[in-house]
Design a protein around this motif. Structure first.
Motif, mmCIF file in Angstrom:
data_model
loop_
_atom_site.group_PDB
_atom_site.id
_atom_site.type_symbol
_atom_site.label_atom_id
_atom_site.label_comp_id
_atom_site.label_asym_id
_atom_site.label_seq_id
_atom_site.Cartn_x
_atom_site.Cartn_y
_atom_site.Cartn_z
ATOM 1 N N CYS A 39 47.706 25.332 33.500
ATOM 2 C CA CYS A 39 47.381 26.499 32.661
ATOM 3 C C CYS A 39 47.264 27.803 33.447
ATOM 4 O O CYS A 39 47.240 28.882 32.866
ATOM 5 C CB CYS A 39 46.105 26.229 31.854
ATOM 6 N N ASP A 314 56.678 23.065 31.249
ATOM 7 C CA ASP A 314 55.302 23.418 30.905
ATOM 8 C C ASP A 314 54.676 22.253 30.150
ATOM 9 O O ASP A 314 55.092 21.935 29.030
ATOM 10 C CB ASP A 314 55.241 24.699 30.061
ATOM 11 N N VAL A 317 48.722 20.718 28.832
ATOM 12 C CA VAL A 317 47.498 20.008 29.212
ATOM 13 C C VAL A 317 46.304 20.704 28.569
ATOM 14 O O VAL A 317 46.210 21.934 28.595
ATOM 15 C CB VAL A 317 47.340 20.020 30.755
HETATM 16 C C1 LIG Z 1 51.004 26.068 29.883
HETATM 17 C C2 LIG Z 1 50.461 25.647 28.525
HETATM 18 C C3 LIG Z 1 51.118 26.057 27.379
HETATM 19 C C4 LIG Z 1 50.645 25.654 26.107
HETATM 20 N N1 LIG Z 1 51.324 26.049 25.003
HETATM 21 C C5 LIG Z 1 50.937 25.586 23.790
HETATM 22 C C6 LIG Z 1 51.677 25.945 22.597
HETATM 23 O O1 LIG Z 1 52.655 26.692 22.632
HETATM 24 N N2 LIG Z 1 51.247 25.422 21.411
HETATM 25 C C7 LIG Z 1 50.149 24.586 21.329
HETATM 26 O O2 LIG Z 1 49.832 24.136 20.216
HETATM 27 N N3 LIG Z 1 49.435 24.260 22.430
HETATM 28 C C8 LIG Z 1 49.788 24.759 23.646
HETATM 29 N N4 LIG Z 1 49.035 24.427 24.753
HETATM 30 C C9 LIG Z 1 47.749 23.712 24.559
HETATM 31 C C10 LIG Z 1 46.655 24.757 24.223
HETATM 32 O O3 LIG Z 1 46.428 25.595 25.315
HETATM 33 C C11 LIG Z 1 45.294 24.128 23.852
HETATM 34 O O4 LIG Z 1 44.953 23.138 24.803
HETATM 35 C C12 LIG Z 1 45.292 23.489 22.475
HETATM 36 O O5 LIG Z 1 45.698 24.445 21.501
HETATM 37 C C13 LIG Z 1 43.875 22.986 22.101
HETATM 38 O O6 LIG Z 1 42.982 24.064 22.141
HETATM 39 P P1 LIG Z 1 41.695 24.101 21.202
HETATM 40 O O7 LIG Z 1 40.828 25.215 21.712
HETATM 41 O O8 LIG Z 1 42.077 24.135 19.767
HETATM 42 O O9 LIG Z 1 41.006 22.703 21.480
HETATM 43 P P2 LIG Z 1 39.881 22.412 22.590
HETATM 44 O O10 LIG Z 1 38.594 23.029 22.176
HETATM 45 O O11 LIG Z 1 40.418 22.799 23.927
HETATM 46 O O12 LIG Z 1 39.801 20.848 22.536
HETATM 47 C C14 LIG Z 1 39.084 20.163 21.517
HETATM 48 C C15 LIG Z 1 39.233 18.664 21.737
HETATM 49 O O13 LIG Z 1 40.571 18.266 21.420
HETATM 50 C C16 LIG Z 1 41.166 17.613 22.535
HETATM 51 N N5 LIG Z 1 42.565 18.031 22.588
HETATM 52 C C17 LIG Z 1 43.057 19.194 23.068
HETATM 53 N N6 LIG Z 1 44.402 19.236 22.945
HETATM 54 C C18 LIG Z 1 44.746 18.071 22.355
HETATM 55 C C19 LIG Z 1 45.986 17.513 21.953
HETATM 56 N N7 LIG Z 1 47.147 18.161 22.132
HETATM 57 N N8 LIG Z 1 45.982 16.303 21.369
HETATM 58 C C20 LIG Z 1 44.826 15.641 21.161
HETATM 59 N N9 LIG Z 1 43.611 16.106 21.522
HETATM 60 C C21 LIG Z 1 43.577 17.304 22.112
HETATM 61 C C22 LIG Z 1 40.380 18.102 23.755
HETATM 62 O O14 LIG Z 1 40.443 17.179 24.828
HETATM 63 C C23 LIG Z 1 38.984 18.245 23.192
HETATM 64 O O15 LIG Z 1 38.331 17.017 23.172
HETATM 65 C C24 LIG Z 1 49.487 24.838 26.012
HETATM 66 C C25 LIG Z 1 48.834 24.431 27.187
HETATM 67 C C26 LIG Z 1 49.304 24.829 28.417
HETATM 68 C C27 LIG Z 1 48.587 24.377 29.663
#
Ligand SMILES: Cc1cc2nc3c(=O)[nH]c(=O)nc-3n(C[C@H](O)[C@H](O)[C@H](O)COP(=O)(O)OP(=O)(O)OC[C@H]3O[C@@H](n4cnc5c(N)ncnc54)[C@H](O)[C@@H]3O)c2cc1C
Length: 319
Positions: A39, A314, A317
């Motif tokens: 990230c 990418d 994660v």
């Molecule tokens: C380089 C990079 C680019 C990214 N681009 C995108 C993008 O274009 N579109 C997109 O939707 N996301 C993308 N992500 C992922 C994004 O940054 C977040 O991690 C995601 O949206 C979850 O964030 P949140 O705040 O809603 O959940 P959080 O508050 O971070 O997580 C809540 C809970 O859900 C769990 N969780 C998080 N992600 C997932 C998952 N995918 N599946 C199951 N459980 C999960 C966590 O472990 C935690 O327990 C990207 C990540 C990286 C590192």
């Protein structure tokens, strides 16, 4: 024990500890996210030499400036570190101008960002007004006005940014920071083949890259393989179909693991792509989405002949 200097102070670190861990343990406020090198939230700078392994995925301009991933650098491998100046990754004011649910768990959010200059495929850090920040890839098609960005966001129930976006309405203020990463159309030879493989909202950067390549007149074959858990979670197919109608050198295939509809293939987009493109010498390869797919893709595409410098990835994660 080992030690390094951080903004003039000596930091003691345990054997094998990362720079980030030692700083956090010492009570320093260092922004961070996935702690897996994906990230880029924890970037620091060093005036001394930095191990290359701590600069994986960074743009060359950052590498030249001694910027590195503090979650990937061992404290014993650096002598000094400092935080980045604000001008390295400026923050831009952004306003939500459109929000659409395209499946039951994917939101497409469009934002107007004053002073922004494109970058389809790379990623930004989205900051909400309640203090949450997460990285998202830029899906913005290359023909979008430069001051607009488009994000494809998978809604995760209870997720901090997911809930912020679910409740956001048009006109709400955000900030974006970046762009980060190397995933973008960067071909110098317009004839070379391009292979793009992704899952879920990993389609976002891949769509940005495809439209950028086509707009810049790429002539070589461009092949996109994109999958989801079920066919109902595959989205943007009309937009992709429109591109195949307009550009004979572009084709795409969709995959689902279960509840697979007639036009989709069963299984993994990675396996499907490699079945069709067994030898990847001379290809540019892009891999985005689920970390397992991206990791397996990097290895398999390299073994199939793609040069490491031509594989851009990418992994989405979680923080
Ligand atoms: C380089 C990079 C680019 C990214 N681009 C995108 C993008 O274009 N579109 C997109 O939707 N996301 C993308 N992500 C992922 C994004 O940054 C977040 O991690 C995601 O949206 C979850 O964030 P949140 O705040 O809603 O959940 P959080 O508050 O971070 O997580 C809540 C809970 O859900 C769990 N969780 C998080 N992600 C997932 C998952 N995918 N599946 C199951 N459980 C999960 C966590 O472990 C935690 O327990 C990207 C990540 C990286 C590192």
């Amino acid at each position: 024990m080992t030690s390094f200097t951080f903004e003039g102070r000596t930091i003691e670190a345990e054997d094998g500890e990362t720079v980030l861990s030692a700083l956090l343990r010492g009570g320093h406020e260092i922004s961070n996210g996935c702690q897996a090198g994906a990230c880029q939230a924890c970037l620091l700078r060093s005036g001394d030499s930095v191990p290359r392994a701590a600069q994986n995925g960074l743009d060359d301009t950052l590498i030249e400036r001694g910027i590195f991933l503090s979650c990937q650098a061992k404290a014993s491998d650096i002598q000094s570190a400092e935080r980045l100046d604000n001008e390295v990754f400026p923050r831009f004011a952004a306003k939500l101008v459109d929000k659409q649910w395209v499946t039951d768990d994917v939101i497409i959010a469009s934002l107007k960002v004053d002073g922004w200059q494109g970058s389809p495929g790379r990623f930004i850090r989205l900051h909400s007004s309640d203090g949450v920040s997460r990285p998202y890839s830029l899906a913005a098609p290359a023909w979008m006005e430069p001051e607009f960005v488009q994000l494809h966001i998978r809604y995760i129930p209870g997720g901090a940014m997911s809930e912020s976006l679910k409740s956001a309405t048009v006109g709400n203020a955000f900030e974006i920071e970046g762009p980060f990463g190397k995933c973008c159309y960067r071909t110098t030879d317009q004839q070379e083949p391009i292979l793009l493989i992704g899952s879920g909202t990993g389609l976002a950067p891949l769509y940005g890259i495809v439209t950028d390549a086509l707009r810049k007149g790429h002539e070589g074959p461009i092949s996109l393989h994109f999958g989801a858990a079920t066919s109902s979670r595959l989205y943007f197919q009309l937009e992709l179909k429109k591109l195949t109608d307009q550009h004979p050198n572009f084709q795409f295939h969709t995959y689902a693991d279960s509840e697979v509809l007639e036009n989709d293939r069963v299984g993994s987009p990675l396996d499907g792509a490699l079945k069709e493109h067994a030898k990847l010498d001379g290809y540019k390869v892009y891999l985005c989405g689920h970390p397992n797919l991206v990791k397996a893709g990097q290895r398999k595409c390299f073994l199939a002949g793609a040069s490491l410098k031509d594989i851009f990835a990418d992994a989405f994660v979680a923080a």
